[in-house]
Design an enzyme around this catalytic site. Structure first.
Site, PDB file in Angstrom:
ATOM      1  N   GLY A  12      15.680   2.800   5.351  1.00 47.63           N
ATOM      2  CA  GLY A  12      14.273   2.496   5.592  1.00 47.63           C
ATOM      3  C   GLY A  12      14.145   1.111   6.193  1.00 47.63           C
ATOM      4  O   GLY A  12      15.116   0.534   6.703  1.00 47.63           O
ATOM      5  N   GLY A  48      -0.667  -1.448   7.259  1.00 48.07           N
ATOM      6  CA  GLY A  48      -0.332  -2.643   8.017  1.00 48.07           C
ATOM      7  C   GLY A  48       0.605  -3.589   7.282  1.00 48.07           C
ATOM      8  O   GLY A  48       1.172  -3.253   6.246  1.00 48.07           O
ATOM      9  N   ASP A 208      17.310   6.249  -6.671  1.00 44.32           N
ATOM     10  CA  ASP A 208      18.772   6.259  -6.583  1.00 44.32           C
ATOM     11  C   ASP A 208      19.361   4.857  -6.760  1.00 44.32           C
ATOM     12  O   ASP A 208      20.257   4.633  -7.585  1.00 44.32           O
ATOM     13  CB  ASP A 208      19.227   6.811  -5.226  1.00 44.32           C
ATOM     14  CG  ASP A 208      18.653   8.178  -4.909  1.00 44.32           C
ATOM     15  OD1 ASP A 208      17.928   8.735  -5.755  1.00 44.32           O
ATOM     16  OD2 ASP A 208      18.929   8.686  -3.820  1.00 44.32           O
ATOM     17  N   GLN A 227       2.285   1.022  -9.703  1.00 43.25           N
ATOM     18  CA  GLN A 227       1.001   0.954  -9.015  1.00 43.25           C
ATOM     19  C   GLN A 227       0.426   2.338  -8.731  1.00 43.25           C
ATOM     20  O   GLN A 227       1.098   3.193  -8.141  1.00 43.25           O
ATOM     21  CB  GLN A 227       1.137   0.198  -7.693  1.00 43.25           C
ATOM     22  CG  GLN A 227      -0.182   0.041  -6.953  1.00 43.25           C
ATOM     23  CD  GLN A 227      -0.109  -0.992  -5.849  1.00 43.25           C
ATOM     24  OE1 GLN A 227       0.345  -0.689  -4.756  1.00 43.25           O
ATOM     25  NE2 GLN A 227      -0.545  -2.210  -6.139  1.00 43.25           N
ATOM     26  N   HIS A 337       1.907   5.450  -6.674  1.00 44.19           N
ATOM     27  CA  HIS A 337       2.163   5.067  -5.293  1.00 44.19           C
ATOM     28  C   HIS A 337       3.371   4.160  -5.100  1.00 44.19           C
ATOM     29  O   HIS A 337       4.116   4.317  -4.136  1.00 44.19           O
ATOM     30  CB  HIS A 337       0.908   4.370  -4.755  1.00 44.19           C
ATOM     31  CG  HIS A 337       1.015   3.880  -3.343  1.00 44.19           C
ATOM     32  ND1 HIS A 337       1.289   4.722  -2.281  1.00 44.19           N
ATOM     33  CD2 HIS A 337       0.881   2.642  -2.811  1.00 44.19           C
ATOM     34  CE1 HIS A 337       1.318   4.020  -1.155  1.00 44.19           C
ATOM     35  NE2 HIS A 337       1.087   2.753  -1.449  1.00 44.19           N
ATOM     36  N   TYR A 338       3.600   3.194  -6.005  1.00 41.05           N
ATOM     37  CA  TYR A 338       4.556   2.119  -5.699  1.00 41.05           C
ATOM     38  C   TYR A 338       5.079   1.494  -6.990  1.00 41.05           C
ATOM     39  O   TYR A 338       4.380   1.434  -8.004  1.00 41.05           O
ATOM     40  CB  TYR A 338       3.841   1.044  -4.860  1.00 41.05           C
ATOM     41  CG  TYR A 338       4.738  -0.052  -4.335  1.00 41.05           C
ATOM     42  CD1 TYR A 338       5.399   0.088  -3.120  1.00 41.05           C
ATOM     43  CD2 TYR A 338       4.917  -1.239  -5.043  1.00 41.05           C
ATOM     44  CE1 TYR A 338       6.219  -0.921  -2.637  1.00 41.05           C
ATOM     45  CE2 TYR A 338       5.739  -2.248  -4.564  1.00 41.05           C
ATOM     46  CZ  TYR A 338       6.386  -2.090  -3.357  1.00 41.05           C
ATOM     47  OH  TYR A 338       7.206  -3.091  -2.882  1.00 41.05           O
ATOM     48  N   GLU A 361      11.533  -1.936  -1.870  1.00 43.44           N
ATOM     49  CA  GLU A 361      10.909  -1.464  -3.104  1.00 43.44           C
ATOM     50  C   GLU A 361      11.895  -1.274  -4.232  1.00 43.44           C
ATOM     51  O   GLU A 361      11.527  -1.352  -5.399  1.00 43.44           O
ATOM     52  CB  GLU A 361      10.145  -0.156  -2.842  1.00 43.44           C
ATOM     53  CG  GLU A 361       9.250   0.249  -3.993  1.00 43.44           C
ATOM     54  CD  GLU A 361       8.439   1.501  -3.714  1.00 43.44           C
ATOM     55  OE1 GLU A 361       7.844   2.048  -4.666  1.00 43.44           O
ATOM     56  OE2 GLU A 361       8.386   1.942  -2.545  1.00 43.44           O
ATOM     57  N   GLY A 374      -2.050  -4.665  -1.078  1.00 46.08           N
ATOM     58  CA  GLY A 374      -1.777  -3.772   0.034  1.00 46.08           C
ATOM     59  C   GLY A 374      -1.307  -4.546   1.248  1.00 46.08           C
ATOM     60  O   GLY A 374      -1.803  -5.633   1.539  1.00 46.08           O
TER      61      GLY A 374
END
Length: 558
Positions: A12, A48, A208, A227, A337-338, A361, A374
């Site tokens: 990523g 963004g 992982d 989150q 979400h996070y 992350e 965000g």
């Protein structure tokens, strides 16, 4: 056996930026990914990337302060200062690489408002920013000649004399296990969102890297900080970007009231995500919702804004709800979400295990603390991806080549054979995964209670016992995705247990960790990070002080 100076696990944004930096520093670099790189979950980032550019009168200190405040003062301020100071450079570098950021009427890079920030400092590519960045970085990776192990799955990290020296990985196309040695390893595998059901995260986001580092002796920090994004679709968890509210969308309850004026009178819909998610959940719980949701209203923005700046979410609304955002409000609710928590690292990406680094992350620097603003996540991947790449290359330059024996592959082969040899017992991976997701979403979510978190922990422990007996139905070697799902489930259950144990240990409310039974923030006893270490009896929780440089904790209001 394959050998490199630096091995990056994950392709990523964090992994690609790390690999590019390590390559530019002179290292022999390889990237290993369980999916085609441009299918990495960074692809799904919409809104963004934040940066305080001075050409528009912005100041990195303002960005840093709002990040500290957004974190509910759990973020390490030395790391947040690095993030904010290096943000402008990161965005300009991306633009020079070829990211086609949206521009304003004056021709300069355009910005939009995002939650928890008074200024518009979020740079964007319509509502497909992550996808645009990911494809450009992949081009840069190919241009630099970085070796890619595509559709390979890491099953364990390899250590030698206490140092991380590579990994054993499954080549998915052949089913063969291979040893890849390296002088340094960077984990950039993303979050662990599919521990929860539903989630905005793709099915590949299974924790992982967190589990690999945890097994190798690196602690997981602040894992209780999960989150919930305020605007997701009820049926499937699909994300509706915060950019909609940044462009001026309203949140309405079932009475048609713009209810955020009551919870955050100054920032309203652009308060921090934990504040908005709690407000929505309160409206729903107190009977002012619409079928378990609230409404996101964009109609007043006009069709042109929606179809140019928010075209992707407009397509989502049409495809899944049959609604045009220009004509009708859509039902949304908070959804997982996070992860603010992750593998504990310093500002150079180094973990507690020598030779092992992490970024993005999967890591916890910590710049997000109890709540991420965000558009700070894409910034995190680029700033600390680059830093971990540079640091790992410097580390590798001072190390001799690993001498790891091939016998480590035989050990992994025996472990996976034992998994494949299990006979059918009526249980399966999907059933366990769904039970785990349900109990986590019910009990370790927007609002939490002691008894609920204990229930989640007990359930996860029982699921881990069942996992030790669950069969893999497909016994073949070539593209055995059933085996991959089985291995991923093991990772997820480990990480889920760490989330539950960390949440139970924090006896206060802070950021995303909002306890109904302990509703106040307690700076005297809990202005500190949780650290989870694995033991035979489950996670052991230790504590680490928060680094404070210039912003003392204050009451957090929006």
């Amino acid at each position: 056996m394959y050998q490199h100076d630096v091995l990056v696990v994950g392709a990523g944004l964090a992994g690609m930026r790390a690999a590019l930096a390590a390559k530019q520093a002179g290292a022999d670099v390889a990237v290993i990914s369980k999916v085609t790189p441009v299918r990495s979950h960074s692809n799904a980032a919409q809104g963004g990337i934040n940066a305080a550019l001075t050409d528009r009168g912005d100041d990195w200190k303002e960005h840093a302060y709002e990040t500290v405040k957004g974190s509910d003062y759990l973020g390490d301020q030395d790391a947040i200062e690095v993030l904010a100071q290096e943000a402008g450079r990161a965005v300009i570098e991306l633009e020079h690489m070829g990211v086609i950021f949206s521009r304003g009427p004056d021709g300069r890079l355009g910005t939009r408002h995002f939650g928890g920030q008074k200024r518009a400092r979020t740079f964007f590519v319509a509502d497909i920013t992550g996808q645009a960045m990911l494809h450009v970085l992949f081009e840069q990776l190919l241009k630099a000649g970085v070796r890619l192990y595509e559709e390979w799955f890491v099953t364990s990290l390899v250590k030698e004399n206490g140092e991380c020296r590579g990994a054993v990985a499954l080549e998915i196309a052949s089913g063969k296990l291979q040893l890849i040695t390296a002088k340094a390893v960077i984990l950039a595998t993303g979050g662990c969102g599919r521990i929860y059901e539903p989630s905005t995260n793709g099915l590949i986001v299974t924790g992982d890297g967190m589990a690999l580092a945890y097994d190798a002796g690196a602690p997981l920090m602040d894992m209780e900080m999960v989150q919930y994004h305020p605007t997701t679709l009820k049926a499937n968890g699909i994300l509706i970007t915060e950019a909609a509210r940044g462009e001026g969308a309203y949140l309405l309850n079932g009475k048609g009231e713009r209810f955020m004026e009551k919870y955050a009178p100054t920032m309203k819909e652009l308060a921090s995500r934990d504040v908005v998610s709690r407000a929505e959940t309160t409206e729903i719980n107190e009977g002012r919702g619409v079928n378990g949701c609230v409404l996101l209203d964009l109609r007043h923005l006009g069709r042109q804004v929606i179809e140019t700046k928010l075209s992707y979410i407009n397509e989502v609304a049409l495809d899944y709800l049959g609604l045009s955002l220009a004509e009708q409000p859509i039902p949304v609710r908070p959804g997982m979400h996070y992860m603010m928590g992750g593998i504990k690292t310093d500002v150079h990406g180094a973990t507690f295990v020598p030779g092992l680094y992490a970024a993005g992350e999967t890591a916890c620097v910590s710049v997000h603390g109890g709540n991420r603003l965000g558009a700070n996540s894409l910034l995190d991947t680029i700033v600390f991806g680059r830093r971990s790449g540079e640091a790992s290359a410097a580390y590798a330059a001072e190390r001799d080549a690993p001498t790891v024996p091939e016998s480590v592959v035989a050990d992994e082969e025996r472990r996976i054979k034992a998994l494949l040899d299990r006979s059918s017992n009526g249980d399966n991976v999907a059933k366990i995964r769904l039970e785990m997701g349900g109990v986590m979403n019910e009990n370790v979510s927007v609002f939490r209670r002691e008894e609920g978190m204990k229930k989640a922990l007990d359930t996860v422990k029982r699921l881990r016992e069942r996992y030790d007996r669950v069969p893999v139905q497909n016994k073949g070697k070539v593209f055995n995705t059933s085996l991959i799902f089985g291995l991923e489930l093991g990772y997820m259950l480990q990480v889920a247990e760490a989330i539950c144990a960390s949440a139970l240990s924090r006896k206060e409310s802070r950021g995303a960790h909002s306890r109904v039974d302990l509703p106040e923030r307690d700076d005297v006893n809990f202005l500190k990070h949780t650290l989870a270490y694995p033991t035979n009896d489950g996670p052991r929780i230790d504590w680490l002080p928060v680094t404070i440089t210039q912003w003392q904790p204050q009451k957090r209001v929006y």
